[in-house]
Design a protein around this motif. Structure first.
Motif, short mmCIF file in Angstrom:
data_model
loop_
_atom_site.label_atom_id
_atom_site.label_comp_id
_atom_site.label_asym_id
_atom_site.label_seq_id
_atom_site.Cartn_x
_atom_site.Cartn_y
_atom_site.Cartn_z
N LYS A 8 1.15 -1.42 -0.06
CA LYS A 8 0.38 -0.14 -0.14
C LYS A 8 0.99 1.11 -0.31
N ASP A 9 2.10 1.24 1.23
CA ASP A 9 2.51 2.22 0.64
C ASP A 9 3.81 2.59 -0.80
N VAL A 11 2.19 1.74 -4.02
CA VAL A 11 1.20 2.19 -4.46
C VAL A 11 1.53 3.92 -4.27
N ARG A 12 0.88 4.31 -2.92
CA ARG A 12 1.43 5.45 -2.41
C ARG A 12 2.74 6.28 -3.24
N LEU A 13 3.56 5.71 -3.04
CA LEU A 13 4.55 6.98 -3.51
C LEU A 13 4.76 6.69 -5.33
N SER A 14 4.05 5.14 -5.95
CA SER A 14 3.89 5.47 -7.26
C SER A 14 2.86 6.24 -7.97
N ARG A 15 1.83 6.35 -7.12
CA ARG A 15 1.26 7.41 -7.62
C ARG A 15 1.12 8.94 -7.66
N ILE A 16 1.86 9.46 -6.73
CA ILE A 16 2.82 10.58 -6.04
C ILE A 16 3.73 10.74 -7.56
N SER A 121 4.68 15.36 0.26
CA SER A 121 3.48 13.92 -0.50
C SER A 121 4.27 12.89 0.20
N LYS A 124 4.85 13.08 3.98
CA LYS A 124 4.11 11.81 5.06
C LYS A 124 3.81 10.68 4.45
N VAL A 125 4.31 10.11 4.14
CA VAL A 125 4.03 7.91 3.33
C VAL A 125 4.95 7.67 4.13
N ASP A 128 4.20 8.23 7.79
CA ASP A 128 2.91 7.27 8.28
C ASP A 128 3.56 5.78 8.78
#
Length: 155
Positions: A8-9, A11-16, A121, A124-125, A128
């Protein structure tokens, strides 16, 4: 001591990173730790990613030492301009770097404009991840991918 990044982390990084590519018109970007260990990437071939992140981390480390010699706390970014391609490296935090590759048809101003919010952004990941306190004992890395088998696969 290292902290585990989950799928999940990643994926968040890839989206950013994808949003950064879309907005800045860059051709590729990599997030790596201070030793060059790849944490996320977009738009860069997997073969090139390892080498780019390792060399980028080395360049950034050298610039930190130059800053210290000049009486600065640190330089927050490094920019290299080539004839056809350029690279911009900035600190996400003390442990993580953002490396952005773009053609000279693009604008370094546009890359810098969008790299700052992308770095925030990502910060923040990583905050977390640290909050979860999933610490593992791999001393050479600050962050490691937990379940890394298909993180770089196309979704």
């Amino acid at each position: 001591m290292a902290h585990a990044l989950t799928r999940k982390d990643a994926v968040r990084l890839s989206r950013i990173l994808q949003e950064l590519l879309d907005r800045s018109e860059a051709t590729g970007c990599v997030t790596c730790d201070h030793s060059g260990y790849v944490l996320a990437q977009q738009g860069v071939s997997r073969d090139d990613t390892q080498l780019i992140s390792a060399l980028g981390a080395g360049v950034f480390s050298a610039s930190r030492e130059l800053a210290r010699l000049l009486g600065e706390d640190t330089f927050s970014s490094v920019f290299h301009q080539g004839e056809h391609k350029s690279i911009y490296i900035c600190a996400v935090n003390t442990d993580v770097l953002l490396v952005v590759i773009f053609s000279n048809e693009g604008s370094v101003g546009l890359v810098k404009l969008y790299a700052g919010p992308a770095a925030e952004s990502m910060r923040k990941v990583f905050d977390d991840v640290r909050e979860r306190e999933k610490e593992i004992l791999i001393p050479e890395h600050t962050f490691v991918l937990n379940e890394s088998s298909d993180v770089f696969a196309k979704e």
